[in-house]
Design an enzyme around this catalytic site. Sequence first.
Site, PDB file in Angstrom:
ATOM      1  N   LYS A  45       0.838  -1.198   0.000  1.00  0.00           N
ATOM      2  CA  LYS A  45       0.000   0.000   0.000  1.00  0.00           C
ATOM      3  C   LYS A  45       0.874   1.249   0.000  1.00  0.00           C
ATOM      4  O   LYS A  45       2.076   1.196   0.298  1.00  0.00           O
ATOM      5  CB  LYS A  45      -0.934   0.012   1.208  1.00  0.00           C
ATOM      6  CG  LYS A  45      -0.259   0.064   2.574  1.00  0.00           C
ATOM      7  CD  LYS A  45      -1.306   0.020   3.679  1.00  0.00           C
ATOM      8  CE  LYS A  45      -0.683  -0.018   5.072  1.00  0.00           C
ATOM      9  NZ  LYS A  45       0.100   1.157   5.443  1.00  0.00           N
ATOM     10  N   ALA A  86      -2.496   4.708  13.395  1.00  0.00           N
ATOM     11  CA  ALA A  86      -2.554   5.101  11.986  1.00  0.00           C
ATOM     12  C   ALA A  86      -3.020   3.958  11.096  1.00  0.00           C
ATOM     13  O   ALA A  86      -4.207   3.817  10.823  1.00  0.00           O
ATOM     14  CB  ALA A  86      -1.203   5.643  11.526  1.00  0.00           C
ATOM     15  N   CYS A  87      -2.099   3.111  10.637  1.00  0.00           N
ATOM     16  CA  CYS A  87      -2.438   2.140   9.599  1.00  0.00           C
ATOM     17  C   CYS A  87      -3.453   1.102  10.062  1.00  0.00           C
ATOM     18  O   CYS A  87      -4.334   0.708   9.292  1.00  0.00           O
ATOM     19  CB  CYS A  87      -1.176   1.484   9.075  1.00  0.00           C
ATOM     20  SG  CYS A  87      -0.058   2.677   8.286  1.00  0.00           S
ATOM     21  N   VAL A  88      -3.347   0.639  11.307  1.00  0.00           N
ATOM     22  CA  VAL A  88      -4.346  -0.297  11.821  1.00  0.00           C
ATOM     23  C   VAL A  88      -5.691   0.404  11.942  1.00  0.00           C
ATOM     24  O   VAL A  88      -6.715  -0.082  11.460  1.00  0.00           O
ATOM     25  CB  VAL A  88      -3.907  -0.878  13.182  1.00  0.00           C
ATOM     26  CG1 VAL A  88      -5.054  -1.640  13.835  1.00  0.00           C
ATOM     27  CG2 VAL A  88      -2.705  -1.790  13.001  1.00  0.00           C
ATOM     28  N   THR A 137      -7.276   1.276   8.524  1.00  0.00           N
ATOM     29  CA  THR A 137      -7.765   0.079   7.854  1.00  0.00           C
ATOM     30  C   THR A 137      -9.059  -0.405   8.482  1.00  0.00           C
ATOM     31  O   THR A 137     -10.006  -0.795   7.777  1.00  0.00           O
ATOM     32  CB  THR A 137      -6.704  -1.032   7.897  1.00  0.00           C
ATOM     33  OG1 THR A 137      -5.526  -0.599   7.199  1.00  0.00           O
ATOM     34  CG2 THR A 137      -7.219  -2.319   7.272  1.00  0.00           C
TER      35      THR A 137
END
Length: 264
Positions: A147, A179-181, A184
Amino acid sequence: MSEEIYKSDAEYKETEAQLEALLEKAFGQGSAEMKARGFKRRVGFGTRPAVIHIDMANAWTRPDHAFTCRNMDTIIPACQDLNAAARAKGVPVIFITTAYDVLDASLPSDMGLWSQKIPLETLDASTGAADIDSRIAPEPGELIITKKRASAFPGTFLNQFLTANRIDTLIVTGVTASACVRNTVEDAMAEGFRPIVVKEAVGDRVAGTVAWNLFDIDNKFGDVENLSTVVEYLNNLPNFEDTVPTPALGIVKQEAPAAEFAGV
């Protein structure tokens, strides 16, 4: 580097323990209020899950990188347990990483403006930084998606894969909680997948960050569950190939008129 903020993991863990003691009180009060307001409902487990590991790659899981996260001594074993339980039932295991093709911010780059905030130029695939940690290495045929943004959904084929395979539940691990967790999980909910975040399998860099984000996710965007609960759920599933997808609502199969096929 992160070690300039916390001189040792021991100091980090001490700070985290102190914060968690304060946060536990705040969260106890907050949970009651959120429930009274109608929040903190459960999305629950579906029948066709997939496990998705967010940025469990060397830049995040190994020491001495700008992106290094804490508590891998807990997170890696939790991911290993989830992989074993999922693979035993044929449940898809998906790996997400982040890397960029043009690492010079002065050139047109796939880093975008995000490189103005964080050191994306260190996520150079040629160095192995973006490789999935070998301790939870993908098996042949398992999906690895690269990503460019925080969430694993925009700009990737993740949604297409989940939809085509009739996945209804995403069991989420990884970093970072803030952030990314989190991004998502928010997108998974928005796209119609049930996000189940595994408490012991999520990390970050700064003390208190994981606790706060898991509390907030559990309030609004998904269910935060203990590793033992998720492993038990996977163990009790039928084999993935034997599960029956839930039909889409409002679709009725109709027989075509016989005359339409005359002469075929």
